[in-house]
Design a protein around this motif. Structure first.
Motif, mmCIF file in Angstrom:
data_model
loop_
_atom_site.group_PDB
_atom_site.id
_atom_site.type_symbol
_atom_site.label_atom_id
_atom_site.label_comp_id
_atom_site.label_asym_id
_atom_site.label_seq_id
_atom_site.Cartn_x
_atom_site.Cartn_y
_atom_site.Cartn_z
ATOM 1 N N LEU A 145 0.837 -1.203 0.000
ATOM 2 C CA LEU A 145 0.000 0.000 0.000
ATOM 3 C C LEU A 145 0.873 1.254 0.000
ATOM 4 C CD1 LEU A 145 -2.800 -0.970 2.572
ATOM 5 C CD2 LEU A 145 -2.964 -0.871 0.073
ATOM 6 N N GLY A 146 0.451 2.218 -0.759
ATOM 7 C CA GLY A 146 1.203 3.453 -0.897
ATOM 8 C C GLY A 146 2.108 3.451 -2.107
ATOM 9 N N PHE A 147 2.483 2.262 -2.556
ATOM 10 C CA PHE A 147 3.277 2.129 -3.780
ATOM 11 C C PHE A 147 2.436 1.582 -4.925
ATOM 12 C CE2 PHE A 147 6.477 1.733 -0.362
ATOM 13 C CZ PHE A 147 7.310 2.778 -0.728
ATOM 14 N N GLY B 230 2.074 0.381 -13.322
ATOM 15 C CA GLY B 230 2.150 0.205 -11.882
ATOM 16 C C GLY B 230 3.582 0.211 -11.379
ATOM 17 N N ASP B 231 4.496 -0.365 -12.154
ATOM 18 C CA ASP B 231 5.912 -0.361 -11.775
ATOM 19 C C ASP B 231 6.479 1.057 -11.791
ATOM 20 O OD1 ASP B 231 6.042 -3.069 -11.342
ATOM 21 O OD2 ASP B 231 7.025 -3.554 -13.237
ATOM 22 N N LEU B 232 6.107 1.859 -12.803
ATOM 23 C CA LEU B 232 6.593 3.233 -12.872
ATOM 24 C C LEU B 232 6.036 4.062 -11.728
ATOM 25 C CD1 LEU B 232 7.684 2.347 -15.614
ATOM 26 C CD2 LEU B 232 6.862 4.508 -16.560
ATOM 27 N N TYR B 233 4.771 3.839 -11.399
ATOM 28 C CA TYR B 233 4.159 4.537 -10.273
ATOM 29 C C TYR B 233 4.922 4.225 -8.981
ATOM 30 C CZ TYR B 233 0.518 5.922 -6.925
ATOM 31 O OH TYR B 233 -0.179 6.511 -5.891
ATOM 32 N N ALA B 234 5.190 2.944 -8.746
ATOM 33 C CA ALA B 234 5.890 2.542 -7.521
ATOM 34 C C ALA B 234 7.292 3.126 -7.466
ATOM 35 C CB ALA B 234 5.941 1.020 -7.433
ATOM 36 N N LEU B 235 8.001 3.111 -8.602
ATOM 37 C CA LEU B 235 9.349 3.681 -8.620
ATOM 38 C C LEU B 235 9.299 5.179 -8.348
ATOM 39 C CD1 LEU B 235 12.363 3.382 -9.024
ATOM 40 C CD2 LEU B 235 12.007 3.587 -11.488
ATOM 41 N N GLY B 236 8.294 5.857 -8.876
ATOM 42 C CA GLY B 236 8.134 7.279 -8.603
ATOM 43 C C GLY B 236 7.961 7.549 -7.117
ATOM 44 N N LYS B 237 7.163 6.721 -6.441
ATOM 45 C CA LYS B 237 6.962 6.871 -5.001
ATOM 46 C C LYS B 237 8.251 6.575 -4.230
ATOM 47 C CE LYS B 237 2.578 7.974 -4.277
ATOM 48 N NZ LYS B 237 1.789 7.132 -3.377
ATOM 49 N N VAL B 238 9.001 5.582 -4.673
ATOM 50 C CA VAL B 238 10.287 5.263 -4.033
ATOM 51 C C VAL B 238 11.228 6.459 -4.103
ATOM 52 C CG1 VAL B 238 12.406 3.897 -4.298
ATOM 53 C CG2 VAL B 238 10.175 2.766 -4.312
ATOM 54 N N LEU B 239 11.334 7.058 -5.277
ATOM 55 C CA LEU B 239 12.232 8.199 -5.458
ATOM 56 C C LEU B 239 11.720 9.428 -4.709
ATOM 57 C CD1 LEU B 239 13.123 7.765 -9.238
ATOM 58 C CD2 LEU B 239 14.479 7.106 -7.244
ATOM 59 N N THR C 295 13.002 13.299 -0.691
ATOM 60 C CA THR C 295 12.425 14.248 0.267
ATOM 61 C C THR C 295 12.560 13.812 1.712
ATOM 62 O OG1 THR C 295 10.220 13.233 0.202
ATOM 63 C CG2 THR C 295 10.716 14.923 -1.467
ATOM 64 N N GLY C 296 12.739 12.497 1.938
ATOM 65 C CA GLY C 296 12.729 11.989 3.306
ATOM 66 C C GLY C 296 11.338 11.897 3.893
ATOM 67 N N MET C 297 10.319 12.090 3.057
ATOM 68 C CA MET C 297 8.932 12.072 3.516
ATOM 69 C C MET C 297 8.274 10.737 3.188
ATOM 70 S SD MET C 297 7.944 15.953 2.292
ATOM 71 C CE MET C 297 6.249 15.873 2.875
ATOM 72 N N ASP C 298 7.186 10.438 3.895
ATOM 73 C CA ASP C 298 6.448 9.207 3.663
ATOM 74 C C ASP C 298 5.742 9.256 2.317
ATOM 75 O OD1 ASP C 298 3.650 7.612 3.982
ATOM 76 O OD2 ASP C 298 5.211 6.673 5.214
ATOM 77 N N ARG C 299 5.635 8.119 1.671
ATOM 78 C CA ARG C 299 5.031 8.034 0.336
ATOM 79 C C ARG C 299 3.600 8.542 0.321
ATOM 80 N NH1 ARG C 299 5.632 3.260 2.797
ATOM 81 N NH2 ARG C 299 3.874 1.827 3.061
ATOM 82 N N ASN C 300 2.903 8.401 1.446
ATOM 83 C CA ASN C 300 1.509 8.830 1.497
ATOM 84 C C ASN C 300 1.371 10.347 1.547
ATOM 85 O OD1 ASN C 300 0.300 6.180 1.525
ATOM 86 N ND2 ASN C 300 1.081 5.957 3.607
ATOM 87 N N SER C 301 2.487 11.055 1.694
ATOM 88 C CA SER C 301 2.459 12.523 1.660
ATOM 89 C C SER C 301 2.593 13.062 0.245
ATOM 90 C CB SER C 301 3.590 13.091 2.522
ATOM 91 O OG SER C 301 3.436 12.716 3.871
#
Length: 337
Positions: A184-186, A197-206, A211-217
């Motif tokens: 969840l979140g990725f 879906g893989d590109l979305y998840a990689l975007g959230k990882v980066l 930023t050092g922030m949580d993916r849900n932000s």
């Protein structure tokens, strides 16, 4: 102590990770090489279908895993139907402290998550490098009809200092949509069934890494980003991440190769400054070979032309008398002495 497993030609030393459907062990081969072995148990699945799906995914992944440096190498796949498990042997991730100089008992894998735990966030240049490597690996994976479906910081490991996509248990054929897999979140709203879906998840990882922030932000930026110009590296990276995670096909990247190229451009403003995707490397090799052939053919033509010039008879230089003088007068003067 739990169930014991028999993996031919390997000694299971310590359990280093545990998931919903099995464990990952630090193992040593009969030749003394350190490896990671994941064991997936049938009894941990509700029915046989997801168990068989994971086995099929690993079979397909193993066939291509060693073809790209950004994918964790699967070296062997085996199964024990009597005991109800299958397993696969992988190259071992670096230890967080000693790299590949493993000392068994105190081994702890270096992952992107462990780096973020220690450093909170990474420089934009490092994020762009990691993202470019992994996006290029995803492009290779997608070109072979597979999707990863579970990209997150803890599933990105380092081998000899290089980031690689790991934990490939959910790899499946493109189009096998499911909202039940992944983290969840990725996951995009439509699930993790295809390359988007893989590109979305990689975007959230980066996003987390930069930023050092949580993916849900996402897509909020840290307070330190206020007042930054559009040309600031963080803002440039953020624009790419917005596209990677966009649900609008007009804004989103059309494939992982496009994302890889855009990320690498952050660190390589000039095309010839590199680095390059695996397709670009092939094109550069072909271009270099063609340039060499053209130079060689030009050199051959010059050589042949020079040879013809050398073979021509040497013309006798005509002596032109100076004004007021003549050859006849010279003879007369000489004969008069």
């Amino acid at each position: 102590m739990g169930k014991s497993f028999y993996i031919p030609d390997y000694e299971l030393v310590i359990e280093i990770a545990r998931g919903s459907y099995g464990q990952v062990w630090l193992a040593r081969s009969v030749l003394g090489a350190w490896r990671a072995v994941k064991i997936v148990q049938r009894s941990l699945f509700d029915d046989s279908r997801p168990y068989q799906r994971e086995l099929n995914g690993i079979r397909h992944y193993e066939a291509i895993s060693r073809g790209h440096e950004g994918l964790i190498d699967v070296l062997h796949v085996g199964r024990n139907d009597e005991e109800g498990y299958f397993y696969y042997v992988m190259e071992l991730a670096d230890d967080q402290v000693v790299g590949q100089s493993v000392r068994s008992a105190d081994y702890s894998a270096r992952t992107l998550q462990s780096d973020l735990n220690a450093r909170e966030s990474l420089p934009i240049e490092e994020c762009a490098y990691i993202g470019g490597e992994l996006a290029d690996a995803l492009h290779y994976l997608h070109a072979h009809g597979l999707v990863h479906r579970d990209i997150k910081p803890s599933n990105i490991v380092y081998v000899n200092g290089r980031p690689k996509l790991a934990d490939v248990g959910l790899v499946a054929g493109s189009g096998v949509a499911s909202g039940e897999v992944g983290t969840l979140g990725f996951l995009p709203a439509e699930g993790a069934g295809d390359w988007r879906g893989d590109l979305y998840a990689l975007g959230k990882v980066l996003y987390e890494a930069s930023t050092g922030m949580d993916r849900n932000s996402f897509p909020d930026l840290p307070p330190t980003a206020r007042g930054l110009s559009a040309r600031d590296p963080l803002m440039q990276l953020n624009r790419l991440l917005l596209r990677a995670c966009s649900g609008d096909e007009r804004e989103a990247f059309q494939d992982a190769a496009s994302l890889a190229a855009a990320l690498r451009q952050l660190n390589a403003p000039s095309f010839f400054a590199g680095p390059f995707t695996w397709r670009e490397k092939r094109l550069l090799v072909l271009a270099a070979a063609l340039a060499f052939l053209l130079l060689a053919s030009d050199a051959l033509l010059v050589y042949l032309g020079w040879g013809r010039q050398e073979a021509q008879p040497v013309a006798v230089e005509e002596v032109v008398p100076a004004e007021g003088d003549s050859v006849h007068g010279k003879f007369e003067s000489n004969s008069g002495r």
